[in-house]
Each structure stands twice: as structure tokens, then as C-alpha cells.
Scaffold this motif. Structure first.
Motif, short mmCIF file in Angstrom:
data_model
loop_
_atom_site.label_atom_id
_atom_site.label_comp_id
_atom_site.label_asym_id
_atom_site.label_seq_id
_atom_site.Cartn_x
_atom_site.Cartn_y
_atom_site.Cartn_z
N LEU A 90 36.49 36.34 42.33
CA LEU A 90 36.23 37.40 43.31
C LEU A 90 37.15 37.20 44.50
O LEU A 90 37.18 36.12 45.10
CB LEU A 90 34.76 37.36 43.73
CG LEU A 90 34.22 38.56 44.52
CD1 LEU A 90 32.71 38.65 44.33
CD2 LEU A 90 34.52 38.44 46.02
N ILE A 91 37.93 38.24 44.82
CA ILE A 91 38.87 38.17 45.92
C ILE A 91 38.51 39.24 46.95
O ILE A 91 38.12 40.35 46.59
CB ILE A 91 40.32 38.35 45.41
CG1 ILE A 91 41.34 38.11 46.54
CG2 ILE A 91 40.53 39.70 44.76
CD1 ILE A 91 42.78 38.06 46.04
N ASP A 92 38.60 38.88 48.21
CA ASP A 92 38.31 39.83 49.28
C ASP A 92 39.20 39.49 50.48
O ASP A 92 39.35 38.32 50.84
CB ASP A 92 36.83 39.75 49.68
CG ASP A 92 36.41 40.90 50.59
OD1 ASP A 92 37.20 41.85 50.74
OD2 ASP A 92 35.30 40.86 51.15
N LYS A 93 39.82 40.51 51.04
CA LYS A 93 40.76 40.34 52.15
C LYS A 93 41.84 39.32 51.81
O LYS A 93 42.27 38.54 52.65
CB LYS A 93 40.01 39.93 53.43
CG LYS A 93 39.01 40.98 53.92
CD LYS A 93 38.34 40.52 55.20
CE LYS A 93 37.37 41.59 55.72
NZ LYS A 93 36.25 41.84 54.80
N GLY A 94 42.26 39.35 50.54
CA GLY A 94 43.35 38.50 50.11
C GLY A 94 42.98 37.07 49.79
O GLY A 94 43.84 36.28 49.39
N LYS A 95 41.71 36.71 49.94
CA LYS A 95 41.28 35.33 49.71
C LYS A 95 40.27 35.25 48.57
O LYS A 95 39.43 36.13 48.43
CB LYS A 95 40.66 34.75 50.99
CG LYS A 95 41.61 34.67 52.18
CD LYS A 95 40.93 34.06 53.40
CE LYS A 95 41.89 33.97 54.58
NZ LYS A 95 41.24 33.37 55.76
N VAL A 96 40.37 34.20 47.79
CA VAL A 96 39.41 33.98 46.71
C VAL A 96 38.09 33.52 47.32
O VAL A 96 38.03 32.50 47.99
CB VAL A 96 39.93 32.94 45.70
CG1 VAL A 96 38.85 32.60 44.68
CG2 VAL A 96 41.18 33.47 44.99
N GLN A 97 37.04 34.31 47.08
CA GLN A 97 35.72 34.02 47.63
C GLN A 97 34.80 33.34 46.62
O GLN A 97 33.83 32.69 47.01
CB GLN A 97 35.07 35.31 48.13
CG GLN A 97 35.90 36.10 49.11
CD GLN A 97 36.06 35.39 50.44
OE1 GLN A 97 35.33 34.47 50.78
NE2 GLN A 97 37.05 35.81 51.24
N TYR A 98 35.09 33.53 45.34
CA TYR A 98 34.24 32.93 44.30
C TYR A 98 35.06 32.78 43.04
O TYR A 98 35.86 33.65 42.69
CB TYR A 98 33.02 33.81 44.03
CG TYR A 98 32.13 33.29 42.93
CD1 TYR A 98 31.19 32.29 43.18
CD2 TYR A 98 32.22 33.78 41.62
CE1 TYR A 98 30.37 31.80 42.18
CE2 TYR A 98 31.41 33.30 40.61
CZ TYR A 98 30.49 32.31 40.89
OH TYR A 98 29.68 31.81 39.89
N ASP A 99 34.85 31.70 42.33
CA ASP A 99 35.49 31.46 41.04
C ASP A 99 34.49 30.68 40.20
O ASP A 99 34.25 29.50 40.43
CB ASP A 99 36.79 30.66 41.21
CG ASP A 99 37.52 30.44 39.89
OD1 ASP A 99 36.97 30.80 38.83
OD2 ASP A 99 38.65 29.90 39.92
N GLY A 100 33.88 31.37 39.24
CA GLY A 100 32.87 30.70 38.42
C GLY A 100 32.23 31.64 37.44
O GLY A 100 32.70 32.76 37.19
#
Length: 327
Positions: A231-241
Motif C-alpha cells: 500500500l502506497i500513499d503520498k509516494g511512501k509505502v505505508q504497508y507491505d504484508g
């Protein structure tokens, strides 16, 4: 499993011209142009293993398509390290391009729209130097899997969107790519077309062990194909799983759907929040940690014909992740 896509601290910044609101500012910008930097991706890191199907999701403008363009070699990253199948994508070496495919739902088939589907496939075979025997074998297989028989002799401009998507998939898979980047592959398709597209992607990945990174705003695509989310938001990965782990983290309840024609509504309301009732079928919202107990009690107290436990709709889970963050 071996890692086929490695992304470390990836950043991409665009330079956008600054335009004034008045005519003086507009005229001045012609001779003294100023720019501002717009970050599209910021220090993103993730890895994909061979054979994985991963959902790459986020709101509009999150950086999904930019990242995919970098991974497929269409854009040069501002900074960071990216390796796809051991190659730096933006070097665009032929050995790399022959092993990947980037498929966009908004533009499934490029090139001359006057060509027939078959002519386009033949041209693709020449570009990728596919041996004649392999071309015929792959064409026969894709024609059957994608139901292309009636489309091969038709011009691209005469195809519907769903037909263009099928033709575009055949074009991209003719040379058997090992990594597929799918950007909104079901965009604009009807229910039947979207279902067929998802089924084909799953079959292709299973049969070839291809790695798939998929973006979509349709959560049905993600839920049916992707055990894992980035999950990416505002260019940053917020979740990976795992997808189910995200659902468990952000949704404190599950849904109990039971068919009990003679059930007492008051008894059901004691078990959980009643969210739906229709012709003897009831849906209750129950705290996650109480599901086992409530299920056992209802099966004991009521004449239950059918009962299932469901996660909260993925759309609601993802919307909460966008609004509140994963935490």
C-alpha cells in the motif's frame, strides 16, 4: 523463492513549471522560467519473489503508475536502487525488455489501429524474434485461453474495450514474459470481462510461475488475485504484508451471515449488530474476538440452515487505511 524485483529507497521527483496568475508573471516565465519539485515516490522499498501476485494499491496520485513506469524502464528514477530480473530497468536492454510486460488498462494496444489483431501479433513476433514454432504454439494457446478466434482478422479500431484488453494481453504474453506489471487491467470492463481477465491472470501466473505486480481501484481484482498487498500513499509505502493481516488489523469485527427462517430478531440483536435482514437470512456485525463464542451460541440456540463468517468488505478496510493510516 528467488527475488526478481528489488526496490530500495526509490524516489522520483518531477520538475513542474511555476506559472503566475497575471499576464506579467506569465510573460516573465517565458524568459525566466522557475520550477518547483513535485515528489511522486519517496524512499519506497519492497521486493517481489518469483511467482508472486502482489497488489500495489493506493489513492489517485499515490505514485503507483510512476513506480510501475520505473520498474518497466519507461522512467529513470531520481534516486534509489531498482533491479528487475537482475537488470536496471531504465537501461532498457533487449535482454530485459524480452522478459517483462507492462499492460495498461487505459491503453491496452498501441500502434496502428488499422492493423488486424493477427497482423499485430505477427509484428510482435518479429520484434521479439520469437521462433516460428514457438510463435505458433503460443498463438494457439493464447487464442484458446483468451477466446481470440473471432478477433484475429478484425482491425484493432473495430474492437470493443474488452476485446482490446484481450488482444493486448495476447500481444504482451506472446513472448512469455517472466514479470508482468498490470496497471488497472479491468478498467472499463463489464462484470463478465473483468471476471475473465482475473481468471486468465491467475491461470497464467500459475502455469508459468510469472511474477505479477497489479494496480487496481477495483477491490475485487485485489481480493481475488493478491494474497499480499503493498500500500502506497503520498509516494511512501505505508504497508507491505498479507491482505488478511491488514483486514484483521484495521477491521475490529467480522460479519456472520446465517440463514435461520424462524430466528427471533431480538435474540439475534443480542448476539451482534444487525446490519441486514432478508427472507430469513441475517447478517450480524460481531467483534472479531467474539466470533467463535457467538457462532457456537447461535448454532445451539437457533435452527440454523446455513452460517458463514466473512471479513469486512475490502473496500471499507482499504478506505480506512487511506483515511487513518495503517498505524
Amino acid at each position: 523463492m528467488s527475488v526478481v524485483v528489488q526496490v530500495e529507497d526509490l524516489s522520483m521527483t518531477y520538475r513542474a513549471p511555476i506559472r503566475g496568475s497575471g499576464w506579467k508573471e506569465t510573460l516573465g516565465s517565458v524568459f525566466h522560467r522557475q520550477y518547483r519539485e513535485v515528489p511522486a515516490v519517496q524512499n519506497a522499498s519492497f521486493a517481489l519473489s518469483a511467482g508472486e501476485i502482489v497488489g500495489f494499491i493506493g489513492p489517485n496520485g499515490a505514485g503507483k503508475t510512476t513506480t510501475m513506469k520505473i520498474l518497466s524502464g519507461l522512467l529513470h528514477a531520481t534516486s534509489g536502487q531498482v533491479q528487475v530480473l537482475g537488470h536496471t530497468p531504465w537501461q532498457r536492454r533487449s535482454g530485459f525488455l524480452r522478459r517483462i510486460a507492462f499492460i495498461r488498462g487505459s491503453q491496452p494496444v498501441g500502434g496502428s489501429q488499422e492493423l488486424t489483431v493477427l497482423d499485430t501479433l505477427r509484428y510482435q513476433a518479429l520484434l521479439y524474434e520469437i521462433p516460428a514454432a514457438e510463435y505458433r504454439r503460443n498463438l494457439d494457446e493464447l487464442t484458446e485461453l483468451l477466446d481470440l478466434g473471432d478477433l484475429l482478422q478484425r482491425q484493432l479500431r473495430a474492437l470493443s474495450l474488452g476485446e482490446k484488453m484481450r488482444a493486448g494481453l495476447a500481444l504482451s504474453l506472446l513472448y512469455r514474459p517472466e514479470v508482468m506489471f498490470l496497471d488497472e487491467p479491468t478498467l472499463g470492463l463489464d462484470v463478465t470481462g473483468a471476471t475473465a481477465m482475473r481468471r486468465f491472470v491467475a491461470q497464467y501466473a500459475e502455469q508459468t510461475a510469472a511474477t505479477v505486480l497489479l494496480t487496481s481501484h477495483y477491490m475485487a481484482d485485489v481480493a481475488s488475485l493478491c494474497p499480499r498487498l503493498v500500500l502506497i500513499d503520498k509516494g511512501k509505502v505505508q504497508y507491505d504484508g498479507k491482505l488478511d493481516a491488514l483486514a484483521a488489523k484495521l477491521s475490529p469485527y467480522k460479519l456472520l451471515r446465517l440463514t435461520a427462517p424462524n430466528a427471533d430478531e431480538q435474540r439475534l440483536r443480542q448476539a451482534g449488530e444487525l446490519v441486514e435482514a432478508s427472507n430469513g437470512t441475517w447478517v450480524l456485525r460481531v467483534p472479531r474476538d467474539a466470533v467463535a463464542r457467538v457462532t457456537a451460541e447461535l448454532l445451539t440456540d437457533l435452527d440454523v440452515v446455513d452460517l458463514s463468517v466473512e471479513e469486512a468488505p475490502l473496500d471499507l478496510v482499504i478506505d480506512r487505511a487511506y483515511r487513518e493510516g495503517v498505524g
